[in-house]
Every structure is written in structure tokens, then in C-alpha cells.
Design an enzyme around this catalytic site. Structure first.
Site, PDB file in Angstrom:
ATOM      1  N   SER B  11       0.836  -1.203   0.000  1.00 19.89           N
ATOM      2  CA  SER B  11       0.000   0.000   0.000  1.00 19.89           C
ATOM      3  C   SER B  11       0.868   1.249   0.000  1.00 19.89           C
ATOM      4  CB  SER B  11      -0.895   0.002   1.246  1.00 19.89           C
ATOM      5  OG  SER B  11      -1.554   1.248   1.362  1.00 19.89           O
ATOM      6  N   HIS B  12       0.286   2.348  -0.454  1.00 15.37           N
ATOM      7  CA  HIS B  12       0.955   3.636  -0.345  1.00 15.37           C
ATOM      8  C   HIS B  12       1.081   4.053   1.119  1.00 15.37           C
ATOM      9  CE1 HIS B  12      -0.017   3.810  -4.550  1.00 15.37           C
ATOM     10  NE2 HIS B  12       0.564   4.984  -4.683  1.00 15.37           N
ATOM     11  N   SER B  13       0.174   3.561   1.925  1.00 20.93           N
ATOM     12  CA  SER B  13       0.049   4.056   3.292  1.00 20.93           C
ATOM     13  C   SER B  13       0.331   2.944   4.294  1.00 20.93           C
ATOM     14  CB  SER B  13      -1.382   4.580   3.488  1.00 20.93           C
ATOM     15  OG  SER B  13      -1.771   4.485   4.834  1.00 20.93           O
ATOM     16  N   GLY B  45       3.607   6.377  -0.496  1.00 20.87           N
ATOM     17  CA  GLY B  45       4.328   5.959  -1.692  1.00 20.87           C
ATOM     18  C   GLY B  45       4.642   4.478  -1.635  1.00 20.87           C
ATOM     19  N   SER B  75       0.512   2.813  -8.496  1.00 21.94           N
ATOM     20  CA  SER B  75       1.956   2.583  -8.444  1.00 21.94           C
ATOM     21  C   SER B  75       2.311   1.406  -7.552  1.00 21.94           C
ATOM     22  CB  SER B  75       2.705   3.839  -8.014  1.00 21.94           C
ATOM     23  OG  SER B  75       2.493   4.116  -6.656  1.00 21.94           O
TER      24      SER B  75
END
Lengths: 229, 274
Positions: B11-13, B45, B75
């Protein structure tokens, strides 16, 4: 002017400078239609690349590196960008450089191998992002750049002419993304509202290819070349 | 002893990954669930290195049977694909699921908990979007093929609701029944049915649904609850069965009796929430 591993180093160092100079512009473009981190992310990535190249330069100092494959430099760029960029552009540019490194195993590039490098990079971006022309992504700069490079090579242009054609086409194509409606990537969530803004990935692609041309024109000792440091 | 297939949540988070890992882990405590979240600077990110490390660690933990990776947005997916391109050795044992992050993780974790194969865990993650978003009453929507559905409908029309023979299928309206009685024509595949009233206020929410689906997977019988595949935690949750609702439990084949009794017993027991 030969395109060798030293040129590849100058290319990415110049890209790092160009990204630094355009960091706020890229971030602002991305803030309008994305998540606003493109400038920061690329800046961090290319600064890390420069640091890696500096460290590698110390290791090989005094050795004869004239037969160093161009791809070696591109591979370092690829893995560093993948580890440090953080957003989608890390895997995208990382894959572009990785694929480009695989077709650049020779110490010097002729016009057709420059075209092959660019084609491999485009193929990497397009397959990783599953994007096509017209979706308001990096591909909208990469594809015209490759097309122009191919034409220049067919017309008998030298490697600088090929890079120049690619850089100019990418710059124009990035501008041409302004009216497009995004159908891929974060900007696609905006739908029609994504029109009227330049795509930040297409703009950074234009910076990257502009730096490739400038590094070739400048030569080993040329101008404000960052590699002299 | 941990399940052979592990999960990696990308995950991004870090908060998001941790939360989903907690949710899935509650339903499948024996599954190794690792997170790879956040960018190189610690903010939102993704990072190739972080994902590589998590996958390697998960393979070590899980005894190298395999890893199913779930990723949240754009991403994250690109990063996982890049990791798999960089390290070709991973291709045989690591699979990126094309699945919604939360539902896919939950479904994959519960399936992995029963000791399922890499392909089965991947399949249950990828079925998650359909089985959760779609009607829970679609018997063909899960892993069971259409033949099961038609067999089930046949036995319902014949055994449970003769007065409604013109409109055979819908299980919940098939009429009252008695818990764990045996129905069906002995000449055909015997269907064991049972009826049970949901007793806990929240009903078959995530944890109870996971308990039921794990039990069903463990017993190996083909069980349906109100027409949905009871081995699918998401289909059970999608029933939205809360306190007071009557559920029809059905099973076929070897172990059908035991399975119906077990499921009826669990639901009747209220999952420790009454």
C-alpha cells in the site's frame, strides 16, 4: 562525439539538474491533475542516482573504463530510481532504463542503437503502465520521440541528430498533451477536468530526452557539465 | 504452525496496510501477513526495495510454498510488477492478485488459513470483487461451477417447497424446516439441510463468517448457506444476515451431515456474542 558510458552518466546528471530546476513546475502540474508529488519524487530519485554514480566513480577512478558498456550506467539508474522515487514514475522510469540497459551492452552507441535504446525505454513504460498513445501519460511523449528518432536514423542522421529529433518531438508532444482527457493513471479520476493541463509525466520525459541531447552536444568537457565534478 | 501460503499487502500508506493486515489477520490467525507500505522517505508511496524485502521475508516465514501479493492503487501494482520482473526466480512462487485490496486480502487470508494452495488462495482473492459486490445469492458466482447450482435448485423444488414448484430456486423462501433433518431422494445425491436462526446481533459479520468458512473448508464438504458457497467468507458476509434471520444450511456428499450440524451449531451458538 561518441555516445559511450560517460555520455550516459552526463545524461543522467543533466537530467538531475533539469529536474531540480523544474521541480516546482512538475509538482504544480501534478497537483492540478494528479497527487502533486511528481517533482519531489523525481528529484529525490535523480539525486540518489547522482550519489550512486559519484560513489561508483570513486571506485573506478584510475582504471581504464573506455570499454564500459553504456548499459551498465543505465542499469544503475534503473535500480536506483525504482528504490527511491516512490510514486508510479519510479517503476515507470526504472523499467524504461532497465529495458534500455538490456539493449545497450556495447561501449558506444551508433544511431541505430540510440533508436533501439529509445524503443526499449518506450516499450518498458508502455508495458509497465499498460498505456497507449492518447491517454495523457508519459507514452504521449515517448512515442513521438521514438518515431522521430527512427525517421532521423533512416534519413542518415548521426547519433546527435537522432537524439535531437527525439528531444524536440518529446518537447512538442508534452505540450500537445494539454487538451487531452486522461484515461490512465491518477489523472483519469478527474475525467474531463484533466483537459487543459499538461501531463507532468510527459513533461518530465521531455526533460529527460532534452538532457540526453544536451549531454551529447556538450561532450566530455563541455559547458556546465555536471560530470566534471 | 503457519499456513503454507503467505500474503504481502502493498500500500501507499503504512496505516492502510496495517489496518487491512489486522482485519485479515483476525480472521486467519495462522496466516503470515506482511506489509510493504510507504515510500522511500517514509511518506505516502511505494518502494521496490520495501516490497522485495517483504516478499522475501514472507517466503521465509511461510516455508516457501508461495506468496499472494495484494496491492492498493496504481503505483503499488507497478512496483510489484517491477519486483517480479527484476527477480525472475520469484515468478513461480509469487503471484500478484488482480483483486480489491480489502476484500481480496480478507478472502485470500481465510482461504490460506485452511492450508490451500497458491492457486486456490490467488483464486479466492480474485473472486472477491465479484462475490462481495454482486448478489450473495448467486450460487455460480463463487468457485463452484453451475452444475452445483442446478443440482441444488432441483432438490429445493422437489423436497422443500412443493407448493411453489413454479418458482423453484430462492432458498430463503423455501418454507419452514427443522434443524438438521435429512431430505432429498436417496436415489440421487442426498442433500442434507438444516435451518437455524441467527442469534448474535451483528450476525454473520467478518469474524463469524470467517469462522464458518474455515470450518467448512476444514471439513471438506460442499456447504451452502442460503444458497451461497459457505467456504467463501465474502459470500457469507454479503448475505447480510443479522439477528433473527432464518438461514437454510445445505450440504451434499461425504460428510454432509456433520458439516450441516457443525455450521448450524456454530450459528446457533452466536459466536460468543450473545
Amino acid at each position: 562525439m561518441t555516445l559511450d558510458a560517460d555520455w550516459a552518466e552526463r545524461w543522467v546528471r543533466r537530467t538531475a539538474e533539469a529536474v531540480e530546476a523544474a521541480k516546482d513546475e512538475l509538482t504544480e502540474l501534478d497537483r492540478q491533475i494528479g497527487d502533486g508529488d511528481h517533482g519531489e519524487n523525481l528529484h529525490r530519485g535523480f539525486q540518489a542516482v547522482v550519489a550512486r554514480l559519484d560513489a561508483a566513480a570513486v571506485e573506478v577512478s584510475g582504471l581504464d573504463t573506455s570499454d564500459r558498456p553504456v548499459g551498465d550506467v543505465l542499469k544503475i539508474v534503473a535500480t536506483t530510481l525504482m528504490s527511491t522515487v516512490g510514486g508510479a514514475s519510479g517503476p515507470l522510469y526504472g523499467t524504461a532504463f532497465l529495458r534500455a540497459s538490456k539493449v545497450s551492452g556495447r561501449p558506444q552507441l551508433d544511431p541505430s542503437s540510440v533508436v533501439a535504446l529509445l524503443e526499449a525505454a518506450l516499450e518498458g513504460v508502455a508495458s509497465r503502465g499498460k498505456a497507449q498513445v492518447g491517454e495523457k501519460t508519459m507514452v504521449d511523449a515517448w512515442q513521438p520521440a521514438v518515431d522521430a528518432a527512427e525517421r532521423a536514423a533512416q534519413d542518415g542522421g548521426d547519433e546527435i541528430a537522432v537524439l535531437r529529433a527525439a528531444a524536440e518531438a518529446a518537447d512538442k508532444a508534452a505540450h500537445d498533451t494539454i487538451p487531452l482527457v486522461a484515461t490512465k493513471g491518477r489523472a483519469s479520476y478527474l475525467g474531463e477536468r484533466s483537459a487543459g493541463h499538461e501531463d507532468p509525466g510527459a513533461r518530465s520525459t521531455a526533460l529527460l530526452l532534452g538532457a540526453a541531447m544536451a549531454a551529447a552536444l556538450a561532450g566530455p568537457d563541455g559547458g556546465a557539465d555536471g560530470a566534471a565534478a | 504452525m503457519s499456513a503454507p501460503v503467505a500474503l504481502v499487502l502493498v500500500s501507499h500508506s503504512t496505516d492502510l496496510a496495517r489496518g487491512v493486515a489486522e482485519l485479515a489477520g483476525q480472521m486467519a490467525p495462522d496466516v503470515v501477513i506482511r506489509t510493504a507500505a510507504g515510500g522511500p522517505d517514509g511518506g505516502l508511496g511505494t518502494s521496490v526495495e520495501v516490497v522485495q524485502e517483504a516478499i522475501r521475508a514472507a517466503l521465509d516465514d511461510a516455508g516457501r510454498a508461495g506468496v499472494v501479493v495484494l496491492a492498493d492503487l496504481g503505483s503499488s501494482i507497478l512496483t510489484v510488477e517491477t519486483v517480479l520482473e527484476l527477480d525472475e526466480d520469484l515468478a513461480d512462487v509469487v503471484r500478484l492478485a488482480s483483486a480489491p485490496f480489502v476484500e481480496g486480502a480478507v478472502a485470500a487470508a481465510v482461504t490460506a488459513h485452511g492450508g490451500a494452495s497458491l492457486a486456490a488462495v490467488l483464486g479466492s482473492a480474485e473472486d472477491a470483487a465479484r462475490s462481495f459486490a454482486g448478489s450473495g445469492r448467486e450460487p455460480g458466482s463463487g468457485r463452484e461451477p453451475g452444475s452445483t447450482a442446478s443440482a441444488a435448485q432441483g432438490s429445493a423444488g422437489a423436497g422443500n417447497a412443493p407448493g411453489e414448484s413454479t418458482t423453484p430456486p430462492p432458498w430463503p423462501h423455501a418454507g419452514p424446516g427443522i434443524a438438521a433433518d435429512r431430505r432429498g431422494d436417496p436415489g440421487q445425491s442426498a442433500t442434507v439441510t438444516g435451518r437455524v436462526i441467527v442469534r448474535n446481533p451483528l450476525g454473520l459479520h467478518a469474524r463469524p463468517a470467517a469462522l464458518v468458512s474455515r470450518k467448512v473448508a476444514e471439513l471438506g464438504a460442499r456447504v451452502r448457506v442460503d444458497g451461497v458457497d459457505a467456504s467463501s467468507v465474502l459470500q457469507l458476509m454479503a448475505l447480510g444476515a443479522t439477528e433473527g434471520r432464518e438461514l437454510l444450511v445445505e450440504a451434499e456428499g461425504p460428510g454432509a451431515d456433520e458439516a450441516v450440524r457443525a455450521v448450524v451449531g456454530m450459528i446457533e451458538g452466536g459466536f460468543g456474542e450473545v
